[in-house]
Design a protein around this motif. Structure first.
Motif, PDB file in Angstrom:
ATOM      1  N   GLY A 197     -12.617  58.097  20.001  1.00 53.46           N
ATOM      2  CA  GLY A 197     -12.067  59.062  18.673  1.00 53.46           C
ATOM      3  C   GLY A 197     -10.821  59.899  18.874  1.00 53.46           C
ATOM      4  O   GLY A 197     -10.536  60.319  20.261  1.00 53.46           O
ATOM      5  N   LYS A 198     -10.472  60.480  17.924  1.00 56.28           N
ATOM      6  CA  LYS A 198      -9.365  61.313  17.861  1.00 56.28           C
ATOM      7  C   LYS A 198      -9.412  62.364  18.864  1.00 56.28           C
ATOM      8  O   LYS A 198      -8.337  62.972  19.517  1.00 56.28           O
ATOM      9  N   ASP A 199     -10.676  63.409  18.707  1.00 60.21           N
ATOM     10  CA  ASP A 199     -10.683  64.639  19.702  1.00 60.21           C
ATOM     11  C   ASP A 199     -10.410  64.094  21.208  1.00 60.21           C
ATOM     12  O   ASP A 199      -9.885  64.579  22.184  1.00 60.21           O
ATOM     13  N   GLU A 200     -11.202  63.028  21.652  1.00 63.14           N
ATOM     14  CA  GLU A 200     -11.150  62.675  23.126  1.00 63.14           C
ATOM     15  C   GLU A 200      -9.699  62.033  23.609  1.00 63.14           C
ATOM     16  O   GLU A 200      -9.056  62.300  24.527  1.00 63.14           O
ATOM     17  N   LEU A 201      -8.822  61.441  22.306  1.00 64.92           N
ATOM     18  CA  LEU A 201      -7.607  61.078  22.592  1.00 64.92           C
ATOM     19  C   LEU A 201      -6.679  62.179  22.939  1.00 64.92           C
ATOM     20  O   LEU A 201      -5.878  62.326  23.864  1.00 64.92           O
ATOM     21  N   LYS A 202      -6.753  63.402  22.115  1.00 66.02           N
ATOM     22  CA  LYS A 202      -6.068  64.547  22.409  1.00 66.02           C
ATOM     23  C   LYS A 202      -6.362  65.251  23.605  1.00 66.02           C
ATOM     24  O   LYS A 202      -5.745  65.704  24.341  1.00 66.02           O
ATOM     25  N   GLN A 203      -7.778  65.299  23.998  1.00 61.08           N
ATOM     26  CA  GLN A 203      -8.284  65.916  25.315  1.00 61.08           C
ATOM     27  C   GLN A 203      -7.658  65.057  26.464  1.00 61.08           C
ATOM     28  O   GLN A 203      -7.115  65.717  27.463  1.00 61.08           O
ATOM     29  N   ALA A 204      -7.312  63.574  26.278  1.00 67.55           N
ATOM     30  CA  ALA A 204      -6.834  62.888  27.214  1.00 67.55           C
ATOM     31  C   ALA A 204      -5.273  63.188  27.524  1.00 67.55           C
ATOM     32  O   ALA A 204      -4.885  63.232  28.614  1.00 67.55           O
ATOM     33  N   ALA A 205      -4.776  63.302  26.343  1.00 65.87           N
ATOM     34  CA  ALA A 205      -3.256  63.656  26.497  1.00 65.87           C
ATOM     35  C   ALA A 205      -3.056  64.928  27.033  1.00 65.87           C
ATOM     36  O   ALA A 205      -2.160  65.093  27.813  1.00 65.87           O
ATOM     37  N   LYS A 206      -4.005  65.907  26.863  1.00 72.01           N
ATOM     38  CA  LYS A 206      -3.975  67.269  27.469  1.00 72.01           C
ATOM     39  C   LYS A 206      -4.074  67.302  28.699  1.00 72.01           C
ATOM     40  O   LYS A 206      -3.107  67.752  29.763  1.00 72.01           O
ATOM     41  N   ARG A 207      -4.980  66.363  29.404  1.00 71.41           N
ATOM     42  CA  ARG A 207      -5.205  66.339  30.708  1.00 71.41           C
ATOM     43  C   ARG A 207      -3.852  65.861  31.497  1.00 71.41           C
ATOM     44  O   ARG A 207      -3.900  66.163  32.609  1.00 71.41           O
ATOM     45  N   VAL A 208      -3.399  64.678  30.970  1.00 74.33           N
ATOM     46  CA  VAL A 208      -2.379  64.083  31.685  1.00 74.33           C
ATOM     47  C   VAL A 208      -1.070  65.103  31.748  1.00 74.33           C
ATOM     48  O   VAL A 208      -0.623  65.191  32.459  1.00 74.33           O
ATOM     49  N   ARG A 209      -0.542  65.608  30.348  1.00 77.13           N
ATOM     50  CA  ARG A 209       0.132  66.604  30.657  1.00 77.13           C
ATOM     51  C   ARG A 209      -0.030  67.613  31.678  1.00 77.13           C
ATOM     52  O   ARG A 209       0.890  68.212  32.271  1.00 77.13           O
ATOM     53  N   GLU A 210      -1.282  68.178  31.725  1.00 72.68           N
ATOM     54  CA  GLU A 210      -1.570  69.398  32.602  1.00 72.68           C
ATOM     55  C   GLU A 210      -1.321  68.764  34.204  1.00 72.68           C
ATOM     56  O   GLU A 210      -0.808  69.625  35.169  1.00 72.68           O
ATOM     57  N   SER A 211      -1.441  67.606  34.296  1.00 70.38           N
ATOM     58  CA  SER A 211      -1.465  67.145  35.876  1.00 70.38           C
ATOM     59  C   SER A 211      -0.130  67.073  36.124  1.00 70.38           C
ATOM     60  O   SER A 211       0.175  66.921  37.277  1.00 70.38           O
TER      61      SER A 211
END
Length: 291
Positions: A206-220
């Motif tokens: 869902g939406k929240d996990e997609l946002k968190q996944a995007a955040k993890r990619v950007r931070e990496s």
């Protein structure tokens, strides 16, 4: 005339949402089918939803032939241009359509170049042979720059880049999340860098996990920041001035929480001036050492 509906053309443009289709059906039932369906011979090119609604309710409709089409690519380009100008088409959809147009024109450009090469090699006649069946049935295709493509789609070049990444790398579930507005284009472009199974899992969550996944990619991908004081006092005397230096200084000031905007701008200007003076001093020292 029997109208032929090609599923490939019907699916070429994203379908209406259920609400949009219901609104169109109510409008046609109240006012009739006001816009003519566009045909290429017997093939339906534009008006698939209107045609379906009219068939369902036994309502009359008008048709019009587009005699300029000479190939299926002509049909695709016409459909793309029609939908790029419609306000109801989302940013993502416009980007995908612009990419499709680029690919068609690029293929035509390659065909034009191959034709010219054959003419140059004497394999076929030149432009004077108007009846040459090998001549492509279209005008010479121009090259389309990314900026031109973005302008026509009313997007920025960076948005087009992100949509292209999604188009090439995203799992179907992630693409659907973008189309339905569950996730933004920028976030989807970040998630598209993940392995496909991770994309699917994030989309399913869902939406929240997609946002968190995007955040993890950007931070990496984010480079570690230098300490603020190191940024403000560092300058490589042997290097040219870095255009991103002002932004780096601004980030350092933000980290320190120093002063109002006017003071920050003054500090940035003075720090850049100090960088320049250090470079000049280093150059003078080098000259003295060479004497």
């Amino acid at each position: 005339m029997d109208i032929v509906v090609k599923e490939e053309l019907k699916a070429y443009i994203d379908p209406l949402t259920p609400d949009e289709h219901d609104a169109l059906e109510r409008s046609i039932l109240a006012e009739g089918c006001r816009d003519a369906l566009v045909l290429w011979g017997e093939v339906l090119v534009d008006g698939h939803n209107r045609y379906g609604i009219c068939q369902k309710h036994g309502l009359p409709f008008q048709t019009i032939q587009n005699t300029r089409f000479q190939s299926m690519d002509d049909v695709h380009l016409w459909m793309i241009e029609q939908h790029l100008g419609r306000r109801s088409v989302s940013d993502f959809q416009r980007g995908v359509l612009a990419l499709r147009k680029r690919d068609i024109l690029a293929e035509r450009h390659r065909a034009d170049q191959a034709q010219l090469q054959k003419e140059s090699d004497g394999e076929i006649g030149g432009p004077a042979d108007a009846g040459d069946e090998d001549s492509p049935p279209w005008a010479a295709a121009p090259k389309v720059s990314r900026a031109d493509m973005a302008r026509e789609a009313r997007l920025s070049s960076s948005q087009v880049t992100m949509i292209e990444r999604i188009h090439k790398q995203a799992a179907p579930e992630l693409v659907e999340a973008v189309k339905t507005g569950v996730i933004s284009i920028s976030a989807a472009a970040a998630v598209a860098d993940l392995p496909e199974d991770e994309q699917r899992a994030a989309a399913a969550a869902g939406k929240d996990e997609l946002k968190q996944a995007a955040k993890r990619v950007r931070e990496s991908k984010r480079k570690p920041r230098k300490p603020a004081q190191e940024v403000l006092h560092s300058a490589d005397g042997d290097a040219e001035a870095d255009p991103s230096r002002a932004a780096e200084i601004a980030d350092a000031l933000n980290a320190l929480g120093e002063g109002p905007a006017e003071l920050r701008q003054r500090i940035i200007a003075l720090t850049l001036e100090n960088d320049t003076l250090r470079q000049q001093l280093a150059a003078l020292r080098k000259q003295v050492a060479d004497l």
